[in-house]
Structures are given as C-alpha cells and as structure tokens.
Design a protein around this motif. Structure first.
Motif, mmCIF file in Angstrom:
data_model
loop_
_atom_site.group_PDB
_atom_site.id
_atom_site.type_symbol
_atom_site.label_atom_id
_atom_site.label_comp_id
_atom_site.label_asym_id
_atom_site.label_seq_id
_atom_site.Cartn_x
_atom_site.Cartn_y
_atom_site.Cartn_z
ATOM 1 N N TRP A 154 0.530 7.701 7.604
ATOM 2 C CA TRP A 154 0.800 7.865 6.179
ATOM 3 C C TRP A 154 1.558 9.159 5.922
ATOM 4 O O TRP A 154 1.241 10.187 6.504
ATOM 5 N N GLY A 177 2.027 -1.856 9.446
ATOM 6 C CA GLY A 177 0.808 -2.460 8.918
ATOM 7 C C GLY A 177 -0.315 -2.568 9.940
ATOM 8 O O GLY A 177 -1.384 -3.082 9.635
ATOM 9 N N ASP A 178 -0.092 -2.059 11.155
ATOM 10 C CA ASP A 178 -1.137 -2.081 12.176
ATOM 11 C C ASP A 178 -2.122 -0.945 11.897
ATOM 12 O O ASP A 178 -1.732 0.218 11.803
ATOM 13 N N ALA A 229 -1.079 3.039 12.203
ATOM 14 C CA ALA A 229 -0.558 3.401 10.882
ATOM 15 C C ALA A 229 -0.451 4.911 10.731
ATOM 16 O O ALA A 229 -1.338 5.657 11.132
ATOM 17 N N LEU A 289 4.236 4.463 4.480
ATOM 18 C CA LEU A 289 3.342 3.926 5.514
ATOM 19 C C LEU A 289 4.188 3.428 6.682
ATOM 20 O O LEU A 289 5.002 2.525 6.527
ATOM 21 N N PRO A 332 0.808 -1.229 0.000
ATOM 22 C CA PRO A 332 0.000 0.000 0.000
ATOM 23 C C PRO A 332 0.834 1.268 0.000
ATOM 24 O O PRO A 332 0.434 2.275 -0.600
ATOM 25 N N TRP A 381 -0.087 4.096 -2.818
ATOM 26 C CA TRP A 381 -0.604 5.446 -2.522
ATOM 27 C C TRP A 381 0.420 6.516 -2.878
ATOM 28 O O TRP A 381 0.050 7.640 -3.257
#
Lengths: 446, 207
Positions: free
Chosen positions: A81, A74-75, A79, A70, A47, A51
């Motif tokens: 961004w 991955g939590d 997370a 990110l 991801p 993105w």
C-alpha cells in the motif's frame, strides 16, 4: 425474532462523518452510493481508490502517494500500500487539535487525576524523544513498555515512534516470564516501567519483577522507571535503571522532529495470546494502523474533534493502541488505570459523567457484570454527552443489549465490535449503523 | 474490509456459519512477524486454511441484512452430531442466569462423537442443584437448540482466562485430556487450570 432496539435520528445521520464521506466518495467517483452496502461494495472492489480517498479526507500528513495505491495485483500476501509514500505515525497523532485542547485526561482508581493539553503532550514527547536519541535509540530499534495505562505510557510511545523506533507494551499484571516471552523475542534497547501500581485497593510493587526482566533480556541497555506508586523508588536492585526525570533532566525545550519513514515502516509489535506456544510477535505498520484507526474512529464510531473517547483497557491489549489513535482525530483520550469495580461498580460512570465522555468502550464481560451488580447508571449519572458504547472481547449477549438500552442510555449507539490483535482493529463494526440505521436483532450481536 | 463467511470448501455463504475471512488486501494487515524473514510463520498463521485469503480463526455467520454474528473461536467450536457450534452460543444462554458467575464449555470426544461439557463458576452462596442444572439446560435449549444442551454440567472454583481476558477453552480441553499446556504464562489465573488437570470427567461431581 427481530426487534429494533435503537435507531439514530435523521439529524444524527445527516451530521455523521460517514454521510459527509459518502458525498465525497460520490463526487470523486461520479457514482451514487444510496446505502451503506453500496459504499462498502465500492470500498472492496476498488480498495486503492477507497483508501486513497480516506487518507485525503482525513488529512493524513504524508508525502503525496503515487499511483497505483495498491500494488501486488490484489494478492493478499504480496500487496503493498502507498508505496513510496512517507509519513510519521506520532506526527499524525499530535497534529489533529488546537494546542490548548486536552489530549489526555487521566484518572485512576485511587482518585488521582491528570490533564495534558496537546501543547504539553508535544513538548513532553519532544523532550523524551531527544533523550532517547541521546541514549542511542534510532529508527527500527525496539522500545518496550511494561507500564500501567498512564500518561507516561502514551508519551513514551509517541517519543519512540516519532524517531521511527518500534513500540511494544505489556501491562504490569503480566508475570516475569510472560514479559520475557514477549520482549525477549524483539530485543528492546530501552524498557520503560513503573515502580508499582494500585489495583483493587492493593499496592503492587513491580521492582522485583522489573529486576528479573532486565536481567533476563540483555539487549535492554536502559530501564527507565516512572515513579507512580512512590515518589522516590529505590532502584538499586534493578540493573541499568534510572528514573524518567533523570533521563530527561538534560533535555529542555527540544524541538520535536519527526522521522519521515515509509508507509509500511513498523510502528507496533503486538503478541498473540500464546496459549498454544510462544506468543507470536505481530508487526504492524505505521500507515496501515493509522488509516485503519482513523477509518474506524471517524466513520464507524463517528468521532469528532473535541470528543472524549474512553476504552477500558490495559496497554497489554490492542485496544490501548486503538484508543490512543483517537488523538489523530483531535479527540481527548480518556485513560483509566485500575480495577473497573474499584472502589465501587459506579467508578467508570462517575468518570464518564464528569469528563463528558462521548464514546465509552468496554468488554462484554464488564457489561454482564455491571448488570449482575444491579447498577443503573442512567438513574445516577448525567450521560447526556454519551453517543456510543462499544463492547468487545467476546460477543455481547442479548441480555446485555437490553440492559444497556434500559439501564444505561436509551439513545446511544451500542456496537458489539469484533477484531483483534492480528489486524490491530475491528473487522465487523456495527458503528456503521449510525448511518444505515441497521436494527440490532434479538438474536445476537450485529 | 472484504469480509465473508467461508464454508469448508471456501465458498462465501450468507445465513450459514463459517470461517471469517477477508478476501481483498487491507492496509492494516501485519507487515509480518518479527524474526520471520521468509514470512513462513506469517503465511501459516493466516493463509493456510484458504490459499490467498486471510483467515484468523473466528467462527461466524453473515446474515442477509449484512450483520455478523460471532460464534466463537474456530478452534474451540464443538461438533456434536457433526454440527459445528460456537462456544459463544452457549455462554450467551447460560451467563445471564443470576446463579452463574462465569462459564466455560468444551467438547469431549466420545465414541466417535462429541459431547458438550459445561463448566460453571457459581455466584457466591449458590450451589449446582439438580433444579439449577435443569434450568441451565432449559436456557440453552430455548436460546440455542437441543443440540447445544450439554451432556455434563460441572461446578468449578474458577474459570481460567488469558491476560487479555479471553476464556482458554483449548487449554482446558488439553488439560482435561492430560496433554501439556504449553504456555501457562499467558494466563491471568493459571492456578484455575490446576483444577481441570486433576478433574476426571466421570467423577462423582457430575450433575
């Protein structure tokens, strides 16, 4: 039983934004994405890369992001961004088109019209933002709108978010207590409102409710009234109220300054429906909302520069926020204020024809009601510009799928989209079928 | 978006109904809730059902083709005979009928099972005759399944909605059970709820 109800032409697939983006993703990754589900699988397995490429492809105005895009392993609860990246939401909405292009095309049920170019929208935003700054609004403050779906609502949101203040809106059909339940929690500094509006042919005065709201929320230092129902409303009963024109009278030709703020700086507060308790105040971030809306508009709805995008909504529903982000793609955002069947069931289709609407958004309930009213828009209106019809609110019935292709337009992407306030966007979006030619089934929404 | 339908045990299922979830972070997750500094309200709103996985309460099926069928809100699903049924399955069968202006369905707990009760708002000039009730049941049986057929069909003057246009199944269910409906201000037409509060499901209006 399955049956193909619509398939895009090869030309349309070739010209679709998502086809171009897929080639871009192939170049960036050195992989091949032969079908939509392969692209989708990559987007959820990497991801950060997905993105980041989207932000680049859309030309989002922000400071260059630093890897990793990110953070948080991955939590979903931790997370983060685009950490360290700075941007302004309003700047990105106002940067997408030529100055003379039409940004907003407004209609209401009484027949009033107003057309605003991108240059005019930038100027109005700059003037109002300067006035708000002078009134003491700064980044992180809340500004609320109790407004119909009119041009001023968009200007007020853009001025607010250009400063980095947080915008939250309710529609004037909300009662006093509903508004107090919402805005009372976020304590806005300024409240924008209209003196009244017309719905289904009836004039509705808002000033009494506005007085009650202003009295019940002491944080409101200033009530700014848009004279919409009458040219000079009597504001003597509303505490701390002035007219919009009074607020902006001292500001002229102010240069529009955008506050550059972190990617996750709050931009909107939306509310859960509140049927099971006080409405929850859901805070959405500037960068996330912008990227998600750009993704849905350009990849799923295939929105292009100069398109006309319309959604039937009030500014008390998240589809208003979604619609207004159409500016970020350089489209003309079509605003309609009023009842969808007033003065007659064809009102929105006359508008779609006159304004050459390319994306028409509505609810499943409206399409069902239209069929029951016996309307056949394709027989009365030239809808040649129309490429997509979107429906949400509740699942679209099979009967409505058939009705749209039979009586509105046969060559159109009909997408029953699902999402919500919690994510300020849609989660399962049939617009992808513009690229994959997924058949819609008889059974249900795709 | 890393969307799945999760079964009760949190397994991703295809071709079966389940909870709509998102299993990978996405940038338009809310920043949080206002006045929730520790993030407790936020966590309990989306992450209580499946740890670490976003779940906001839609009842869906992901098909083998990758399309998604939405069956309604998870908290409004009906469980007759232990089978979860989404309310939208009933609406899409009933509402195309010309005599039906609108409808709303709830589950009534009865002897350890759930019976489906359907409320219909009739189009102008229509009445809920035995033959219309039979056609409603037939439409539901044909479009959905015999399990979806309501035990009771009742005509009501209006269907209550939220201001954002959603049917308020939970509020109606609470009203029918005599429980308080906490936030009437969220309704576009709160007066429509009064009828349900006064209604006794065993009354003679049954068809």
């Amino acid at each position: 039983m399955r049956e193909m109800v619509w398939q895009p032409t090869l030309d349309r697939i070739a010209a679709a934004n998502i086809s171009e983006f897929t080639r871009r993703a192939e170049t960036a990754t050195g992989r091949t994405f032969a079908a939509y589900d392969e692209l989708h699988r990559w987007s959820v397995t990497d991801p950060g890369a997905f993105w980041s490429l989207l932000a680049d492809y859309f030309g989002v105005r922000m400071t260059p992001p630093a890897a990793p895009i990110l953070r948080g392993g991955g939590d979903m609860l931790t997370a983060r961004w685009f950490a360290g990246c700075r941007l302004n939401f309003a700047e990105n909405l106002l940067a997408g088109a030529a100055p003379e292009a039409i940004a907003l095309d407004f209609r209401n049920e009484t027949g009033a019209c107003r057309r605003v170019s991108y240059a005019e929208l930038r100027a109005a935003t700059g003037t109002l933002a300067a006035a708000l700054r002078r009134a003491g609004v700064s980044a992180g403050d809340c500004v609320a709108g109790y407004l119909p779906n009119i041009v001023e609502t968009v200007i007020a949101m853009l001025a607010t978010t250009s400063i980095g203040a947080v915008w939250s809106s309710a529609s004037p059909d909300f009662g006093t207590q509903s508004v107090v339940d919402r805005f009372g929690q976020i304590r806005p500094k300024v409240l924008f409102a209209a003196d009244g509006y017309v719905y289904r042919g009836t004039e509705i005065d808002c000033l009494d409710r506005l007085a009650e709201v202003a009295a019940a929320i002491p944080s409101i230092e200033l009530v700014v009234v848009v004279p919409y129902l009458r040219p000079s409303p009597d504001l003597s009963g509303v505490p701390r109220a002035i007219l919009w024109t009074e607020l902006t009278a001292a500001t002229r030709d102010e240069r529009l300054v955008f506050a550059e703020l972190p990617f996750d700086h709050p931009v909107y507060v939306l509310y859960s429906s509140g049927t099971t308790g006080a409405p929850k105040c859901i805070v959405h971030g500037a960068g996330g909302s912008l990227l998600q809306h750009l993704k849905e508009h350009r990849l799923h709805v295939d929105l292009k520069l100069g398109d006309r995008i319309f959604y039937y909504t009030t500014c008390g529903w998240m589809m208003w926020n979604w619609l207004v982000s159409g500016l970020a793609s350089g489209a003309t955002v079509v605003l309609f204020d009023g009842a969808p069947f007033s003065p007659d069931p064809a009102v929105l289709w006359r508008m779609a024809e006159e304004l050459k609407v390319t994306v028409f958004g509505t609810s499943a309930k409206y399409l069902a009601a239209l069929e029951k009213a016996g309307l056949r828009p394709r027989e009365q209106h030239d809808l040649s510009a129309l490429r997509a019809i979107l429906s949400t609110g509740s699942p679209l019935t099979e009967a409505s799928f058939r009705y749209v292709y039979r009586d509105i337009k046969s060559d159109v992407l009909l997408a029953s989209i699902s999402g919500g306030t919690d994510i300020i966007s849609s989660r399962s979006n049939a617009g992808a079928s513009a690229w994959t030619s997924t058949p819609l089934t008889r059974k249900a929404a795709p | 978006m890393d969307v799945h339908a999760f079964d009760e045990e949190g397994r991703s299922v295809i071709g079966q109904k389940g909870e709509l979830v998102c299993a990978t972070p996405f940038p338009s997750q809310p920043v949080g809730f206002w006045n929730d500094p520790a993030g407790e309200k936020y966590r309990s709103a989306y992450f209580d059902r499946f740890p670490g996985v976003w779940c906001h309460g839609d009842f869906v099926e992901i098909t083998e083709r990758g399309s998604v069928i939405i069956y309604g809100r998870s908290d409004a699903t009906l469980n007759p005979g232990g089978v979860r049924i989404g309310t939208a399955e009933i609406y899409r069968a009933v509402e195309p009928l010309a005599e039906i202006a609108d409808s709303l369905v709830v589950g009534r707990d009865q002897d350890g099972d759930v019976q489906i009760v359907l409320f219909v708002k009739l189009a102008a000039g229509c009445e809920l005759s035995a033959s219309l009730a039979a056609r409603i049941r037939q439409a539901i049986r044909a479009a959905a399944s015999p399990r979806h057929v309501p035990a009771q069909i009742l005509a009501v003057p209006d269907i209550p909605y939220t201001v954002s246009g959603k049917k308020v199944e939970i509020a109606v269910k609470r009203a029918l059970q005599g429980l308080p409906v906490t936030n009437r201000n969220a309704l576009a037409n709160p007066e429509a709820l009064r009828y349900f509060e006064q209604l006794r499901l065993d009354a003679s209006t049954e068809t």
